[in-house]
Motif scaffolding. Structure first.
Motif, PDB file in Angstrom:
ATOM      1  N   UNK A 411       0.861  -1.179   0.000  1.00  0.00           N
ATOM      2  CA  UNK A 411       0.000   0.000   0.000  1.00  0.00           C
ATOM      3  C   UNK A 411       0.897   1.229   0.000  1.00  0.00           C
ATOM      4  N   UNK A 412       1.233   1.744  -1.176  1.00  0.00           N
ATOM      5  CA  UNK A 412       2.123   2.914  -1.225  1.00  0.00           C
ATOM      6  C   UNK A 412       1.600   4.050  -0.359  1.00  0.00           C
ATOM      7  N   UNK A 437      -2.076   5.125  -0.685  1.00  0.00           N
ATOM      8  CA  UNK A 437      -2.418   5.326  -2.080  1.00  0.00           C
ATOM      9  C   UNK A 437      -2.581   3.950  -2.700  1.00  0.00           C
ATOM     10  N   UNK A 438      -3.775   3.649  -3.180  1.00  0.00           N
ATOM     11  CA  UNK A 438      -4.022   2.344  -3.783  1.00  0.00           C
ATOM     12  C   UNK A 438      -4.731   2.551  -5.109  1.00  0.00           C
ATOM     13  N   UNK A 444      -0.523   3.279 -13.352  1.00  0.00           N
ATOM     14  CA  UNK A 444       0.870   3.672 -13.151  1.00  0.00           C
ATOM     15  C   UNK A 444       0.978   4.413 -11.826  1.00  0.00           C
ATOM     16  N   UNK A 445       1.540   3.743 -10.791  1.00  0.00           N
ATOM     17  CA  UNK A 445       1.570   4.321  -9.454  1.00  0.00           C
ATOM     18  C   UNK A 445       2.616   5.418  -9.314  1.00  0.00           C
ATOM     19  N   UNK A 446       3.470   5.563 -10.334  1.00  0.00           N
ATOM     20  CA  UNK A 446       4.472   6.626 -10.235  1.00  0.00           C
ATOM     21  C   UNK A 446       3.931   7.955 -10.705  1.00  0.00           C
ATOM     22  N   UNK A 447       2.724   7.957 -11.318  1.00  0.00           N
ATOM     23  CA  UNK A 447       2.143   9.209 -11.773  1.00  0.00           C
ATOM     24  C   UNK A 447       1.661  10.031 -10.582  1.00  0.00           C
ATOM     25  N   UNK A 448       1.825  11.355 -10.628  1.00  0.00           N
ATOM     26  CA  UNK A 448       1.355  12.177  -9.505  1.00  0.00           C
ATOM     27  C   UNK A 448      -0.154  12.117  -9.369  1.00  0.00           C
ATOM     28  N   UNK A 453      -4.553  11.942   0.066  1.00  0.00           N
ATOM     29  CA  UNK A 453      -4.486  10.872   1.048  1.00  0.00           C
ATOM     30  C   UNK A 453      -5.801  10.082   0.972  1.00  0.00           C
ATOM     31  N   UNK A 454      -5.695   8.771   0.839  1.00  0.00           N
ATOM     32  CA  UNK A 454      -6.889   7.931   0.755  1.00  0.00           C
ATOM     33  C   UNK A 454      -6.981   7.060   2.000  1.00  0.00           C
ATOM     34  N   UNK A 455      -8.187   6.974   2.564  1.00  0.00           N
ATOM     35  CA  UNK A 455      -8.426   6.153   3.749  1.00  0.00           C
ATOM     36  C   UNK A 455      -9.102   4.851   3.323  1.00  0.00           C
ATOM     37  N   UNK A 456      -8.489   3.732   3.717  1.00  0.00           N
ATOM     38  CA  UNK A 456      -8.991   2.411   3.358  1.00  0.00           C
ATOM     39  C   UNK A 456      -9.402   1.649   4.605  1.00  0.00           C
ATOM     40  N   UNK A 457     -10.427   0.830   4.448  1.00  0.00           N
ATOM     41  CA  UNK A 457     -10.976   0.048   5.549  1.00  0.00           C
ATOM     42  C   UNK A 457     -10.881  -1.436   5.216  1.00  0.00           C
ATOM     43  N   UNK A 458     -10.456  -2.239   6.188  1.00  0.00           N
ATOM     44  CA  UNK A 458     -10.353  -3.688   6.045  1.00  0.00           C
ATOM     45  C   UNK A 458     -11.088  -4.358   7.188  1.00  0.00           C
ATOM     46  N   UNK A 459     -11.843  -5.421   6.858  1.00  0.00           N
ATOM     47  CA  UNK A 459     -12.379  -6.279   7.910  1.00  0.00           C
ATOM     48  C   UNK A 459     -11.940  -7.708   7.623  1.00  0.00           C
ATOM     49  N   UNK A 460     -11.471  -8.453   8.640  1.00  0.00           N
ATOM     50  CA  UNK A 460     -10.927  -9.795   8.390  1.00  0.00           C
ATOM     51  C   UNK A 460     -11.898 -10.781   7.753  1.00  0.00           C
ATOM     52  N   UNK A 461     -13.213 -10.508   7.820  1.00  0.00           N
ATOM     53  CA  UNK A 461     -14.160 -11.413   7.160  1.00  0.00           C
ATOM     54  C   UNK A 461     -14.054 -11.337   5.644  1.00  0.00           C
TER      55      UNK A 461
END
Length: 550
Positions: A411-412, A437-438, A444-448, A453-461
């Motif tokens: 997750x850059x 940043x995802x 192309x992740x090198x592009x500006x 800032x991005x907020x991501x949420x994960x749940x183990x299910x």
């Protein structure tokens, strides 16, 4: 046929005076013997009337009390609110606490505005500061309205909140150490000053962190406060009364040259030790020894014989050298008390909280932020480790007891990304929140990307899914996730402002309810094999229920 005989023929089982017709007793009564008295219907009617009158009176009292005593005015919390300040700066402090006792968490933060207080008729001069100065403010978590604010320091401060005051007072305090400025305790509920003392720190003295709560040495019913400073390449400890702010004794030298990130550790013998990183080692000092040094009298606190032996080998240092420079140090729950998680520039190591023997080691490249605890498996603690920076950043979730990696994802990150967070869910696991940043697969992740800032949420299910909740282009100064209402109102607070405290700009405090952001979120599929549609996945996240910490 006589009347009595006709009656007997019509009702052959009718009870006559409590005896069956045809029995010897009945015949005796008919022949002139004594008979039972007839029922008294008048008395029965009186009893029935009394019963109904009593019930009516009880119901009347209930209804009168219900309508006469109004229900408390408990505002319905807004899912989102935002409050802004022009020409202001803010600092890396954000706390949540139920200040106004409405069972909804409120928000505390610091700001300095060139326009002064925008909600109350207060000035910096009221507390002896020059203009502009730093304010501490408390904001309602329900709707963002200002509860109280007051001048607290000249230019920035270190703050520790939820500090209990003497028993019976019912007060909780925020302790504010100005940089520079006085040493102040503020009632969390009202904003009123509980005490105000000059700190006495010189201009070339740096304070290493917010005050630590240490055992009550002066028996005033409140924990004492320990402030660590760095003076001429040595760490000095100052102890203050938690109820009055009065300094206890004098400053005591810990005999080490440590850095920020100090920690109060309790050994299994019940002894308290101050730990802090110092280069490639772990430095320590007994709280009992520090008390006796600053007061020059005996203390009832304990020392741990094993720890005293370890500290005697090399004064001030524990015999646990790190393979790299120590970055972070934190207490974690162990099998028989507190253990220690030590993060260096090359590895994360879980140390036994008593003999400091390593339980496991996980190699890392660089951990820029302090790890976070959560539950990936039900009721099993895991630790969130950010390994690396920039486009090489990776999120690791490791089992706290074994160090085994349970989940990992590249997750850059962006400079200034806030620390990760977790929140317990009703299934005894946790929802995890990561900033970074995802991009969609193939991008192309090198592009500006205009520094969003991005907020991501994960749940183990759903380990193969990240939910992108929100994008923020402003500079994030502080971030916190909290359960604003027990069991249902999970939300996060963002504090944004200028990157430099010397350049005023727009400062904003923003609250978002997590559940309200889910319907408009972007589903990021980390791997193939999740057959559910995007909408079905959002519905599953919307149904998540949260719980308070045990």
């Amino acid at each position: 046929m006589g009347g009595e005989d006709l009656e007997a023929e019509i009702h052959p089982l009718k009870n006559d005076g409590g005896k069956w017709r045809g029995s010897p007793g009945a015949r005796a009564g008919k022949s002139g013997g004594p008979r039972s008295p007839a029922p008294q219907p008048r008395l029965s009617r009186c009893r029935t009337a009394a019963l109904f009158l009593s019930l009516f009176a009880c119901l009347l009292v209930v209804f009168v009390v219900s309508f006469a005593v109004p229900c408390p005015d408990r505002p319905a919390p807004q899912g989102a609110w935002s409050v802004s300040y022009d020409s202001a700066v803010t600092y890396d402090f954000l706390a949540t606490e139920d200040i106004n006792r409405d069972r909804i968490q409120d928000v505390l933060f610091l700001y300095k505005s060139t326009k002064g207080s925008s909600h109350f008729n207060l000035s910096c001069a009221d507390e002896g500061f020059s203009y502009p100065c730093t304010f501490v403010a408390a904001m309602s978590g329900a709707n963002g309205s200002m509860l109280w604010e007051r001048p607290a320091a000249q230019d920035g401060a270190l703050v520790a909140c939820a500090v209990p005051q003497p028993e019976g007072s019912g007060a909780s305090a925020c302790i504010i150490v100005g940089r520079p400025g006085p040493f102040v305790a503020v009632d969390s509920s009202t904003g009123q000053s509980l005490w105000n003392r000059p700190s006495g720190f010189g201009s070339n003295v740096s304070v290493l962190g917010p005050p630590l709560q240490v055992p009550d040495a002066d028996a005033d019913g409140a924990p004492d406060l320990l402030v660590l400073t760095h003076e001429e390449r040595e760490v000095i400890g100052y102890v203050y009364s938690g109820s009055t702010g009065k300094q206890i004794g004098r400053g005591g030298c810990l005999g080490v040259d440590g850095t920020s990130g100090s920690l109060l550790h309790v050994t299994r013998a019940g002894a308290h030790y101050i730990l802090l990183p110092c280069a490639h080692a772990l430095c320590g000092c007994s709280v009992k020894g520090l008390y006796e040094k600053v007061t020059e009298r005996d203390s009832a606190l304990k020392k741990d014989a094993l720890w005293e032996d370890m500290l005697s080998m090399l004064p001030g240092r524990l015999p646990r050298r790190s393979s790299g420079a120590v970055r972070h140090l934190m207490s974690v729950p162990g099998d028989a008390g507190e253990d220690l998680l030590l993060v260096s520039s090359e590895a994360c190591v879980l140390l036994d909280g008593q003999d400091l023997a390593p339980r496991w080691t996980l190699s890392v490249a660089q951990v820029p932020r302090k790890p976070v605890l959560g539950h990936y498996k039900p009721d099993t603690l895991a630790v969130v480790i950010e390994n690396g920076t920039g486009i090489d950043r990776q999120i690791l979730l490791s089992d706290l007891s074994t160090g085994a990696v349970l989940w990992s994802q590249a997750l850059p990150g962006l400079p200034g990304d806030p620390q990760s967070a977790s929140l317990p869910t009703a299934d005894h696991r946790s929802a995890f929140f990561f900033w970074g940043l995802c991009e969609p697969e193939g991008a192309n992740q090198t592009e500006p990307r205009h520094a969003r800032h991005s907020l991501y949420m994960l749940h183990p299910s759903l380990p193969g899914i990240l939910l992108e909740l929100v994008n923020v282009s402003a500079n994030i100064v502080a971030f916190q996730v909290a359960l604003f209402e027990p069991g249902r109102h999970a939300a996060f607070v963002l504090l944004t402002g200028p990157a430099s405290p010397h350049t005023p700009g727009l400062v904003s405090v923003v609250k978002h309810k997590v559940r309200d952001l889910v319907p408009g979120s972007r589903v990021v599929r980390l791997a193939a094999g999740v057959p559910d549609s995007d909408q079905a996945i959002r519905d599953r996240f919307s149904r998540l229920r949260y719980r308070s910490e045990a």
